[in-house]
Scaffold this active site. Sequence first.
Site, short mmCIF file in Angstrom:
data_model
loop_
_atom_site.label_atom_id
_atom_site.label_comp_id
_atom_site.label_asym_id
_atom_site.label_seq_id
_atom_site.Cartn_x
_atom_site.Cartn_y
_atom_site.Cartn_z
N SER A 128 -10.16 -0.61 6.70
CA SER A 128 -9.42 0.04 5.52
C SER A 128 -8.68 -1.40 4.93
O SER A 128 -8.45 -1.74 3.90
CB SER A 128 -8.85 0.58 5.61
OG SER A 128 -9.12 2.41 5.39
N SER A 161 -10.23 1.76 2.22
CA SER A 161 -9.03 2.26 2.08
C SER A 161 -8.06 1.64 0.78
O SER A 161 -7.35 2.07 -0.29
CB SER A 161 -8.27 3.65 2.58
OG SER A 161 -7.32 2.57 3.24
N LYS A 169 0.66 -1.39 -0.62
CA LYS A 169 0.15 -0.03 0.00
C LYS A 169 1.09 1.41 -0.01
O LYS A 169 1.74 0.70 0.81
CB LYS A 169 -1.66 0.16 1.74
CG LYS A 169 -2.40 0.56 1.22
CD LYS A 169 -3.15 1.03 2.29
CE LYS A 169 -3.72 2.05 2.08
NZ LYS A 169 -4.94 1.71 3.76
#
Lengths: 489, 485, 101
Positions: A179, A155, A80
């Site tokens: 997330s 997210s 990420k």
Amino acid sequence: MIDLCSLTAVELADLVRSGEASARAIAEAHLARAHAIDDRIGAFLRLTDQKALEMADAVDCKRARGEPPGALAGVPVGLKDLLSTKGLETTCGSRILEGYVPRYDATVIERLRAADAVFLGKTNMDEFAMGSSTENSAYQITRNPFDPTRIPGGSSGGSAAAVAARMVPIAIGTDTGGSIRQPASHCGVTGLKPTYGRVSRWGLVAFASSLDQIGPFSRTVRDAALVTSVIAGHDPRDSTSAPRGVPDLLAALGRDLGGLKIGVPREYFVEGMDPDVAHVVRAAIARLAELGAALCEVSLPHTEYALAVYYLVATAEASSNLSRYDGVRYGLRVPAASLDQMYARTRAAGFGPEVKRRIMLGTYALSAGYYDAYYGKAQKVRTLVCRDFDEVFGEVDAIVAPTSPTAAFRLGERVDDPLQMYLADVFTLPASLAGLPAISVPCGFVGAPALPIGLQIMGRQFDEPTVLRVADAFERAAPGARRSPEVLP
Amino acid sequence: MSAATDRYEPVIGLEVHAQLLTASKLFCGCSTAFGAPPNSHVCPVCLGLPGALPVLNRRAVEYAIRVGLALGCEVRRSSRFARKNYFYPDLPKGYQISQYELPLNESGAIEIEMEAGPKRIGIVRAHVEEDAGKNVHPTGSPTSLVDFNRSGVPLVEIVGAPDLRSAAEAAEYLKELRAILMAIGVNDGNLEEGSFRCDANVSVRPVGQAEFGTRTELKNINSFKFVRQAIDFEVRRQSSVLEAGEAVRQETRLWNDARGETFPMRSKEEAEDYRYFPDPDLPPVEVDAAFIDRIQNEMPELPSARRRRFVKALGLSTYDAAVLASHPRVADYFEAALAEYGAARAQGAKPVANWVINTLMKTARIDGLEAIFAVPAAHLAQLQKLVDEGTISLTVARKVLDEAAERGVAPAQVVEEKGLCQVSDVAAIEAACRDVIAAHPAEVEAFRGGREKLFGFFVGKVMKATKGQGNPKVVNELLHSLLGA
Amino acid sequence: MAERITKAEVVKVARLARLELTGEEIERFSTQLAAILDHVAMLERLDTRDVPPTAQAIRLEAPMREDEARPGLGRDDAAAPAPAWEEGCFAVPRIIAGDEK
């Protein structure tokens, strides 16, 4: 010939260790797949081919020298873009950090490196992890591999989609209010949010410091356990890192659920929830009983307040955490004649609407005259949410619930209604507020084309073994709950 | 204006920021060394890079607890760091990590010595926080430059109660605080380099009124002289504002020492709103009783106790005691010399103190907490003993000290090598006296005629003839008897 | 129901947060923040007088490290991401004298 991209991390590392496949071949296969299909998904912000091949070659050399390769030998990993990676651009999905190349590695990056993982690239995300659909990325949207008209969740949507689409067997995400778990649920993969304090936050770009936690996406529970055992453990560079050892997470797997008491909270099956989702999750829970668990209904009465608490606590912390993006030391600067104009214009140009909205809310919640009514109140109600869990965990060993009230929604469907968007996280927020370990495992499908649904399993603080044990037992008992996206080759 | 001042009573509280003398910064391992090239002592933490996290320096906490104990504070077993949010180029994270609701030390007091007697000044709190970087504004440039070497250096902020009633009290309080911090080894007391900084909250109220008036905050006072001047100026200014029937504005004012005035900082459109909240990156700081006890047990003697001991046990004047105790190394040096002096300590205290105050302190190289004296304490003790024994006169002793310092040898060696022992041989001195009398018949006649002041003339001549080594007492006696005929 | 947040407050908060907002953004944020604040107002229903606040979900105390100076980044690494760098320092638009803290 084996399709390397369909193998798990455990299998790939075994191949590398035994010499049946080289890390380079594995990296090349995954890079080739990512290059071939990611224009349809948008999981990666940046694929770092050269870096990946260098890392793979280093693993192969290590083995050739006779040194034992690490636990993730040659396993391709997506990261990420919220994790600080030395020498690799790290944008957090934001314009304000476009072109920012960190000078240091996050602790998880160091640990993955030390375990001989191979980094394939940085994955897309909602800007600064603020969102539930990955539509808030300043750079691109990410599509759900099961239905490209739908969101992958967020997210950490890029990480979830990359694993679901078999571009990588493992991706690292972060979870502040859901997330990891919510996109895992929407993309039909496994996503674990460890206990707060279990994985070091050093080098994790902060959204809400008291909630942020790093965890893995994978296609099996075993892989999740393997990666977590690599990245978990005390780190003296993070003052909120728990100074305790990590139990053998793989030893928790392969067992039935005999002797376990599992609670089903009534507040997680409420009106307004998609009845098809409720049905799939209920069926999955029933399966746990067949595996030997004793089920009982429990109550977490403050569940309905979690969203309000979360949006005050997280935005307050975020408003402060994001003050450092001021155009002085790194990142975007919009030139201006005066200092105050430089600040205000840089931040106006650098942040997207959701980030601005949260900075505004958090600043307001902390400002003079409102602190007690908003931030102070939220911290107290957070105590009540934690106490709910303390009481229930006096009775049961794990709590199971849906991960999300719905399957993945359509792109654009909720972008104009922040509150509706926030409701996507109602079932994942309470465990975040209480710092509990929680996993989402695929538990079935709804609709046509079939969209995956996740089962959420929450445990006591630092009891990742029980969470993984339940998830693993379910996964083995319900192989049909896991499938590859049909739209992709 | 002075008439107006008489009708108003000043109310003053000082806020002192003192750097804690650690090797590394409060929340990272960067060096705190002063004077390095800009931005050479920086890292992800003190530059506020994305993803960096603070880890607390144990010594900073120990030093801050020392401060708390020395100021008679209650040391909180569980304290918290909070974020103070504001934007400024020298503040890398957009917030300063400080303490707000639960400071480490609270509710103490120190005593200051005023002519009217001792006075107790309350300490509201003494908390730990990080320093900001430094902005510089090159003349003529459209930019300001930021150096983060200071960013994250540990400070203790000592908030004094508004118990001070004059600029003199404020200066005394500040001196005492500085002496305490230096004595306990946590701060070098350097106002010029900014490791000891002071802001003053000043208000006035009509004499007899219980409520406080509106206060102003004075900044940029970086010497003891300016503290007095700035406060005096501000008290006069506020008194005349009130006398004119106007109201004092609550504002921050800067001291301009070139003009000897305070002037208001350009006021911002809105009041600051720092949005303090507990720093989620730092759990509570927990200190147990054993930790605090250990620090208490290692606490050196405080200046007030040392002064009392110098007066009571050694018979020094309060003035001498205060001068010696104003710097811990000066007091240490004095005590070391006295210990070398040996048995008759009380007898030696005054002369040794005189040496230290009048001679050695003036030539000492004092740099922060360090002080280097011209001669070792043992040599000072030896010098005074040579004087006591009558081996050398005080006048000669000063020269011996200079030479001992210059050559780095013991005073006794200088005396021996140069043959500086006083001549007490009566026959030799008598011969010298007779020579002088024989050589100056006119002066002898005048003296005998009643000009007694000429006695000093003869003494001087004899001393010159004996190269200053004639024992003055013997010279006096012989001259008296030879001239007195 | 009274407005939870006025436009004037939105402007004030934006100033505190150093965000330059357009008129359209001020309108939109006023509406959206009001809706969110309406939602969070549900917390008022709970009596929390005797409830301690939770700042961190897990019980921890601040670890303390030894006071040892270690080399940091070095100037080149500090300078590399800087938008403006002069004379070994980060350069910003000139701070006006009155802005001094």
